[in-house]
Write an enzyme that holds these catalytic residues in place. Structure first.
Site, short mmCIF file in Angstrom:
data_model
loop_
_atom_site.label_atom_id
_atom_site.label_comp_id
_atom_site.label_asym_id
_atom_site.label_seq_id
_atom_site.Cartn_x
_atom_site.Cartn_y
_atom_site.Cartn_z
N HIS A 13 0.83 -1.20 0.00
CA HIS A 13 0.00 0.00 0.00
C HIS A 13 0.87 1.26 0.00
O HIS A 13 2.07 1.21 0.29
CB HIS A 13 -0.99 0.01 1.16
CG HIS A 13 -0.35 0.01 2.51
ND1 HIS A 13 0.17 -1.12 3.08
CD2 HIS A 13 -0.14 1.00 3.40
CE1 HIS A 13 0.68 -0.82 4.27
NE2 HIS A 13 0.50 0.47 4.49
N ARG A 73 -6.13 4.35 13.77
CA ARG A 73 -5.59 3.12 13.20
C ARG A 73 -5.21 2.10 14.25
O ARG A 73 -4.61 2.44 15.28
CB ARG A 73 -4.33 3.45 12.39
CG ARG A 73 -3.62 2.22 11.84
CD ARG A 73 -2.31 2.56 11.20
NE ARG A 73 -1.30 2.97 12.19
CZ ARG A 73 -0.07 3.38 11.88
NH1 ARG A 73 0.32 3.45 10.63
NH2 ARG A 73 0.77 3.72 12.83
FE LIG Z 1 1.67 1.36 6.04
#
Ligand SMILES: [Fe+2]
Length: 308
Positions: A264, A280
């Site tokens: 990513h 997160r």
């Molecule tokens: Fe990452």
């Protein structure tokens, strides 16, 4: 009953009909665990949850990671939830402002690698009506499948070294980076690790190319020059447009992705006053590489499928 809608293009799926502020049933956990391996990314739209909900949901999938600095920035009272943001309050950044802005796979530098990240979008910057700060994903099932038979044979059984410092230094070279070099103590806490270049995904049994330009520094069994050339070839191969899926964020999205089958890259196309706020959790691959655990979960899914 969960409704899992696969994205056009084959990477990722939307999960409809699940409120993640409520405890997750074993049946739904089994369905999500299996779907995560199969689709690589799951998006749960229009969620409204607390940091503790985010922690509790994420912890079903494995052990939760804490960041590099024990000081944070974390959600107060919930240290498993870190804050990604460019917002500055009273002169103090409230979160990590430059997380993940190049191609990589989280924690491939660890002996125990990352399994999944779970991100909750609370503020998404926009300009001219368009959302900014996309996250890009590259599908490593497809990248493996498309390798030539010659490369598959040459690389089968070989290993790569992954080093946290490679990505850190790359981020430090960015204009305006506030990152200091890692101290010897910080480097010692994250020594390089070695992993097979091809992994068999523990959920799907499919092979993936487990190598990424963020952390991979060396194919261990090859001379240095050959290793450098082959790594460059693999990095070019795995980042071809045809393997890339773009996630455009909407406030209220929870997005989780499988690190084993993806790379990513966070796109930094927003300015300091275009605010982004994401919470997160990072989940380690302890449970997903526990064969008995996976057998139990997949067995539960098979039972659900047979009954439905
Ligand atoms: Fe990452």
């Amino acid at each position: 009953m969960l409704d899992i809608r696969r994205n056009a293009g084959g990477t990722g799926a939307d999960v409809i009909g699940l409120d993640l502020s409520r405890p997750l049933s074993d049946k739904d956990f089994s369905t999500l665990f299996t779907a995560l391996g199969e689709h690589s990314l799951l998006r749960f739209p229009t969620q409204s949850i607390t940091p503790a909900d985010l922690r509790d949901f994420s912890a079903r999938f494995g052990m939760l990671q804490k960041g590099l600095s024990e000081k944070g920035p974390y959600e107060p009272g919930v240290p498993e939830v870190s804050i990604l943001s460019n917002i500055v309050r009273d002169g103090v950044p409230i979160g990590i402002g430059d997380a993940g802005q190049d191609w990589h796979t989280d924690m491939s530098y660890n002996q125990l690698v990352g399994f999944t990240n779970v991100l909750y979008a609370l503020e998404v910057p926009h300009r001219d009506g368009k959302a900014l700060g996309d996250t890009l994903f590259a599908n490593m099932y497809a990248a493996y499948d498309d390798l030539s038979n010659d490369l598959k044979q040459r690389l089968e059984g070989l290993t790569a070294t992954h080093d946290f410092n490679k990505f850190w230094e790359e981020m430090r070279r960015r204009p305006g980076s506030a990152r200091a070099p890692l101290t010897p103590q910080e480097r010692a806490k994250r020594p390089p690790s070695v992993h097979p270049i091809f992994l068999t995904h523990p959920i799907t049994g499919r092979k993936v190319l487990y190598c990424n330009p963020g952390y991979a520094i060396r194919i261990n069994e090859l001379p240095e020059k050959e290793s450098d050339e082959l790594l460059d070839e693999l990095f070019r191969h795995q980042l071809q447009e045809k393997y890339v899926y773009t996630h455009r964020w909407t406030k209220g999205d929870i997005l989780m992705w499988d690190h084993i089958s993806t790379l990513h890259n966070a796109v930094a196309d927003y300015g300091p006053h275009e605010h982004r706020l994401i919470k997160r959790c990072q989940v380690m691959a302890d449970k997903v590489f526990d064969q008995a655990f996976v057998r139990d979960v997949l067995g539960a899914t098979a039972t659900v499928s047979a009954q439905s």
